[in-house]
Design a protein around this motif. Structure first.
Motif, PDB file in Angstrom:
ATOM      1  N   UNK A  23      10.608  59.606 -80.567  1.00 44.22           N
ATOM      2  CA  UNK A  23      11.450  59.054 -81.630  1.00 44.22           C
ATOM      3  C   UNK A  23      12.611  58.235 -81.071  1.00 44.22           C
ATOM      4  N   UNK A  24      13.040  58.542 -79.857  1.00 48.11           N
ATOM      5  CA  UNK A  24      14.095  57.749 -79.233  1.00 48.11           C
ATOM      6  C   UNK A  24      13.596  56.362 -78.827  1.00 48.11           C
ATOM      7  N   UNK A  25      12.317  56.278 -78.445  1.00 49.58           N
ATOM      8  CA  UNK A  25      11.822  55.056 -77.818  1.00 49.58           C
ATOM      9  C   UNK A  25      10.845  54.234 -78.658  1.00 49.58           C
ATOM     10  N   UNK A  26       9.920  54.878 -79.355  1.00 53.37           N
ATOM     11  CA  UNK A  26       8.839  54.113 -79.971  1.00 53.37           C
ATOM     12  C   UNK A  26       9.244  53.339 -81.220  1.00 53.37           C
ATOM     13  N   UNK A  27      10.086  53.870 -82.114  1.00 52.88           N
ATOM     14  CA  UNK A  27      10.480  53.040 -83.258  1.00 52.88           C
ATOM     15  C   UNK A  27      11.196  51.757 -82.841  1.00 52.88           C
ATOM     16  N   UNK A  28      12.117  51.858 -81.878  1.00 55.40           N
ATOM     17  CA  UNK A  28      12.804  50.648 -81.402  1.00 55.40           C
ATOM     18  C   UNK A  28      11.826  49.720 -80.689  1.00 55.40           C
ATOM     19  N   UNK A  29      10.842  50.286 -79.988  1.00 56.39           N
ATOM     20  CA  UNK A  29       9.825  49.455 -79.341  1.00 56.39           C
ATOM     21  C   UNK A  29       9.010  48.705 -80.384  1.00 56.39           C
ATOM     22  N   UNK A  30       8.720  49.357 -81.511  1.00 63.96           N
ATOM     23  CA  UNK A  30       7.997  48.680 -82.583  1.00 63.96           C
ATOM     24  C   UNK A  30       8.829  47.539 -83.159  1.00 63.96           C
ATOM     25  N   UNK A  67      11.066  47.215 -91.050  1.00 65.45           N
ATOM     26  CA  UNK A  67       9.926  47.958 -91.598  1.00 65.45           C
ATOM     27  C   UNK A  67       9.053  48.506 -90.478  1.00 65.45           C
ATOM     28  N   UNK A  68       8.933  47.757 -89.383  1.00 60.63           N
ATOM     29  CA  UNK A  68       8.160  48.238 -88.230  1.00 60.63           C
ATOM     30  C   UNK A  68       8.828  49.468 -87.624  1.00 60.63           C
ATOM     31  N   UNK A  69      10.146  49.420 -87.494  1.00 60.95           N
ATOM     32  CA  UNK A  69      10.889  50.582 -86.985  1.00 60.95           C
ATOM     33  C   UNK A  69      10.636  51.796 -87.869  1.00 60.95           C
ATOM     34  N   UNK A  70      10.772  51.614 -89.181  1.00 62.41           N
ATOM     35  CA  UNK A  70      10.605  52.742 -90.113  1.00 62.41           C
ATOM     36  C   UNK A  70       9.172  53.263 -90.091  1.00 62.41           C
ATOM     37  N   UNK A  71       8.199  52.371 -90.053  1.00 59.73           N
ATOM     38  CA  UNK A  71       6.798  52.794 -90.063  1.00 59.73           C
ATOM     39  C   UNK A  71       6.463  53.611 -88.819  1.00 59.73           C
ATOM     40  N   UNK A  72       6.983  53.194 -87.657  1.00 59.00           N
ATOM     41  CA  UNK A  72       6.718  53.953 -86.442  1.00 59.00           C
ATOM     42  C   UNK A  72       7.456  55.287 -86.474  1.00 59.00           C
ATOM     43  N   UNK A  73       8.692  55.279 -86.949  1.00 57.96           N
ATOM     44  CA  UNK A  73       9.465  56.523 -87.051  1.00 57.96           C
ATOM     45  C   UNK A  73       8.754  57.512 -87.967  1.00 57.96           C
ATOM     46  N   UNK A  74       8.289  57.026 -89.112  1.00 58.23           N
ATOM     47  CA  UNK A  74       7.585  57.902 -90.059  1.00 58.23           C
ATOM     48  C   UNK A  74       6.291  58.425 -89.459  1.00 58.23           C
ATOM     49  N   UNK A  75       5.557  57.563 -88.771  1.00 52.53           N
ATOM     50  CA  UNK A  75       4.278  57.960 -88.175  1.00 52.53           C
ATOM     51  C   UNK A  75       4.470  59.085 -87.166  1.00 52.53           C
ATOM     52  N   UNK A  76       5.461  58.953 -86.299  1.00 55.55           N
ATOM     53  CA  UNK A  76       5.704  59.980 -85.285  1.00 55.55           C
ATOM     54  C   UNK A  76       6.189  61.276 -85.938  1.00 55.55           C
ATOM     55  N   UNK A  77       7.051  61.158 -86.936  1.00 53.58           N
ATOM     56  CA  UNK A  77       7.550  62.354 -87.628  1.00 53.58           C
ATOM     57  C   UNK A  77       6.424  63.082 -88.346  1.00 53.58           C
TER      58      UNK A  77
END
Length: 228
Positions: free
Chosen positions: A98-105, A207-217
């Motif tokens: 969650x620290x890395x992948x949403x920002x990477x998206x 939206x990419x940040x949120x989608x990745x954050x939601x997916x990981x959560x």
């Protein structure tokens, strides 16, 4: 006699996998399916007899699996399957993601080109289509690799080598898929990937940040039951 090459549907020459590649795949599938339980010793001579091959391709396969984080080697003991994640290790990995992948998206979305978007979409499509597996174990293990490839394609576009290496070094997807072998490989995960792709297609970094954050959560919530 050398193995004959196959002809693909498009008429291209497709060479059969090498013995080493085939042995690696078969051991990998057994580990992912928990047929070789976490922490269990993996005797080279036993695998060699079981797979009806010499010990050389077995050693090569185990060395590769060690690099992938699924096997460990101890002095005077030999190889064993890596231990299963503890609950804390699992939680820590997801906090790390969650620290890395949403920002990477988000960064990937800002840097997308038509070509790199096509690569990400192809990786997503491979999870649902791709080469037809021969049984449940190979289908499941192929899905795990395809999922790892999809996430890595996004990290590649984000173009931060340090973040990409840090995530790859954890072998996250292979470890978490071992946790969920006896649960369903969820349609929800594929739908979450589609939400991420929609954000990329729209060129919407937030939206990419949120989608990745939601997916990981959501992935965390689906898998945490393995510790109950």
């Amino acid at each position: 006699m050398a193995e004959a090459a196959n002809i693909s549907e498009k008429g291209a020459l497709v060479r059969p996998p090498s013995i080493a590649e085939s042995v690696h795949q078969r051991i990998y599938e057994r580990i992912m399916a928990l047929e070789i339980p976490p922490g269990a010793r993996i005797p080279i001579d036993g695998l060699s007899r079981d797979l009806n091959v010499s010990q050389t391709p077995v050693r090569e396969a185990l060395t590769r699996l060690e690099r992938e984080g699924l096997v460990r080697k101890a002095h005077l003991i030999g190889y064993s399957a890596s231990p299963q994640l503890t609950h804390k290790e699992f939680d820590d990995l997801y906090k790390f993601r969650l620290m890395l992948e949403p920002e990477s998206a988000r960064q990937a979305c800002l840097k997308l080109t038509p070509e790199t978007l096509a690569d990400i979409e192809a990786a997503a499509a491979d999870m649902e289509k791709g080469e037809q597996p021969v049984d449940r174990n190979s289908r499941y293990s192929r899905f795990a690799r395809a999922d790892a490839h999809f996430h890595d394609e996004i990290l590649k576009v984000a173009d931060n080598a340090t973040v990409r290496q840090a995530l790859n070094d954890q072998h996250i997807h292979l470890h978490i898929f071992r946790l969920m072998f006896h649960t369903r490989v969820t349609q929800e995960a594929l739908e979450e990937h589609e939400q991420l792709l929609a954000a990329f297609r729209a060129g919407d970094p937030d939206a990419a940040y949120k989608a990745m954050h939601d997916h990981i959560s959501f992935s965390h919530d689906r898998l945490v039951a393995a510790f109950e």
